[in-house]
Design a protein around this motif. Structure first.
Motif, mmCIF file in Angstrom:
data_model
loop_
_atom_site.group_PDB
_atom_site.id
_atom_site.type_symbol
_atom_site.label_atom_id
_atom_site.label_comp_id
_atom_site.label_asym_id
_atom_site.label_seq_id
_atom_site.Cartn_x
_atom_site.Cartn_y
_atom_site.Cartn_z
ATOM 1 N N ASP A 90 0.836 -1.204 0.000
ATOM 2 C CA ASP A 90 0.000 0.000 0.000
ATOM 3 C C ASP A 90 0.864 1.245 0.000
ATOM 4 N N MET A 121 -5.470 6.771 -0.742
ATOM 5 C CA MET A 121 -6.255 5.641 -0.230
ATOM 6 C C MET A 121 -6.832 4.832 -1.393
ATOM 7 N N HIS A 122 -7.347 5.534 -2.426
ATOM 8 C CA HIS A 122 -7.914 4.824 -3.584
ATOM 9 C C HIS A 122 -6.840 3.993 -4.292
ATOM 10 N N SER A 150 -4.176 2.709 -2.888
ATOM 11 C CA SER A 150 -3.913 1.555 -2.012
ATOM 12 C C SER A 150 -4.995 0.493 -2.164
ATOM 13 N N MET A 151 -6.237 0.909 -2.358
ATOM 14 C CA MET A 151 -7.330 -0.071 -2.486
ATOM 15 C C MET A 151 -7.253 -0.791 -3.834
ATOM 16 N N VAL A 209 -6.147 -0.887 5.983
ATOM 17 C CA VAL A 209 -7.081 0.242 5.912
ATOM 18 C C VAL A 209 -6.263 1.532 5.915
ATOM 19 N N GLN A 210 -6.524 2.404 4.928
ATOM 20 C CA GLN A 210 -5.871 3.717 4.891
ATOM 21 C C GLN A 210 -6.938 4.809 4.987
ATOM 22 N N GLY A 211 -6.534 6.039 4.776
ATOM 23 C CA GLY A 211 -7.512 7.142 4.854
ATOM 24 C C GLY A 211 -7.086 8.221 5.834
ATOM 25 N N ARG A 247 -11.572 6.508 5.885
ATOM 26 C CA ARG A 247 -11.294 5.209 6.522
ATOM 27 C C ARG A 247 -12.488 4.265 6.299
ATOM 28 N N SER A 289 -12.519 3.049 2.811
ATOM 29 C CA SER A 289 -11.459 2.058 2.644
ATOM 30 C C SER A 289 -11.946 0.684 3.125
#
Ligand SMILES: [Zn+2]
Length: 386
Positions: free
Chosen positions: A148, A164-165, A167-168, A196-198, A205, A208
């Motif tokens: 991530d 975050m997007h 990482s997802m 989980v990021q954000g 979060r 995520s």
């Protein structure tokens, strides 16, 4: 292809704090648990026997560093890290993301992954989500972390959102690669935890968490067995981290172990346990040990203080570790002064003993339904002993 057994059972709950058991093929882990960090496959200055005597149940390895040194060509000869370093209990490997992003100007992030120059010899490398999982498969890791982006703090809202997007999207690629591949030796391949990021934003979060759930649902319902919380303890004030934990934990899945990455100080760990976190890792106890910063149930000892030069007491008279059973503060003060590596070993043994004892006592307090009282009684853990 042999899959690693993974089973998580919650045994007790006390308000939001929880105690459980993770069963893995290579051993059982009682949660809440602290995982000593063995960056290059060694917990600095300790051998496997030391770790066993400390009661360590799982240790960490670092994908980024092990891939550079000694490199997979060496570790694959041993069919994985367990045979290479002779630690036969579970190993969790991080994805390398955090280290790559710490390289600053030496790295470039694209949709595909991260290109970077080796900090050792300047060689060009690329780590993609697939490559990170492949390395962790070859290491023979029991718990594999998704690759991530570690969002820096502070960042503006849209930067955190985009990060975050990304990482997802990478988590989905990690999931697919992990489930479609095994290592070259055909041995079990571990289980994958997403992250989980954000940042500090609860709505991000929550998005995520929802996106990770969508990955599970879109892929024949093979679920992620555990879940990690990334992007905390990255320079934000302590109150901010506590606030994120307070708000985030109630929306996390309850049936999976929750791993808070890279945290932290004893009181941070106790606070996170009170919110419902199950797993921890941090270099702090071992790094601080080498700097003469020792944790005890009565507070912190700064070993380099001249007052310890002639002190005949052990670090902590109530501690049962090898160091406290056999050696005085004066002797340890002397070893530190002459840079003797024995001092590093003994102090690391003591600090890791303290951390493992901290989570063990927290576990017992949860089972006995008095965690809140236990937490309250130990608010002084960061205060230097006077
Ligand atoms: Zn001790």
């Amino acid at each position: 292809m042999n899959n690693t057994t993974f089973n998580f059972t919650l045994n007790a709950q006390n308000n939001n704090a929880r105690s459980g058991t993770i069963q893995l093929s290579r051993g059982e882990i009682n949660t809440p648990i602290f995982m000593p960090v063995g960056t290059y496959g060694a917990v600095k200055s300790l051998d496997v026997q030391d770790l066993k005597e400390l009661g360590a149940q799982i240790i960490l390895g670092n994908t980024f560093h092990l891939n550079l040194r000694p490199g997979l060509d060496v570790i694959s000869r041993f069919k994985g890290l367990h045979n290479f370093n002779n630690w036969q209990a579970p190993i969790l490997t991080d994805s390398g993301g955090f280290q790559v992003f710490s390289l600053g100007k030496l790295r470039k992030i694209t949709e595909n992954g991260v290109e970077f120059r080796s900090p050792i010899n300047g060689d060009k490398h690329t780590i993609t989500p697939e490559k990170s999982i492949d390395i962790q498969h070859q290491l023979g890791s029991d718990i594999i972390m998704a690759f991530d982006e570690c969002t820096p703090y502070p960042s503006d809202y849209s930067t955190v959102e985009q990060s975050m997007h990304l990482s997802m999207r990478w988590a989905k690629r990690c999931y697919d690669y992990h489930h479609q591949n095994t290592n070259d030796y055909g041995t079990r391949r571990g289980v994958l935890f997403p992250i989980v990021q954000g940042g500090m934003h609860l709505d991000l979060r929550k998005n995520s968490i929802d996106m990770l759930h969508e990955i599970e649902q879109s892929r024949s319902n093979t679920t992620f067995p555990g879940i990690a919380i990334g992007g905390l303890s990255v320079g934000e004030p302590m109150e901010k981290m506590y606030q994120v934990l307070n708000e985030l934990m109630p929306i996390m899945p309850t049936e999976k172990p929750r791993y808070l990455m890279g945290v932290g100080q004893p009181l941070d760990i106790l606070h996170a346990i009170s919110c419902g976190v199950d797993m921890f890792d941090c270099v702090l106890p071992s790094r601080n040990a080498r700097n003469g910063h020792l944790f005890t149930w009565k507070g912190v000892i700064k070993l380099r203080n001249a007052r310890y030069k002639t002190d005949e007491n052990p670090i902590d008279s109530d501690c049962s570790c090898l160091c406290c059973r056999n050696y005085s503060r004066a002797y340890l003060h002397h070893l530190d002064k002459i840079n003797e590596s024995l001092g590093d070993r003994l102090c690391t043994i003591h600090n890791l003993h303290f951390y493992l004892d901290l989570v063990k006592q927290a576990r017992n307090a949860i089972i006995e339904q008095n965690f809140e009282q236990f937490h309250h009684q130990n608010k002084h853990l960061h205060t230097p002993i006077s």
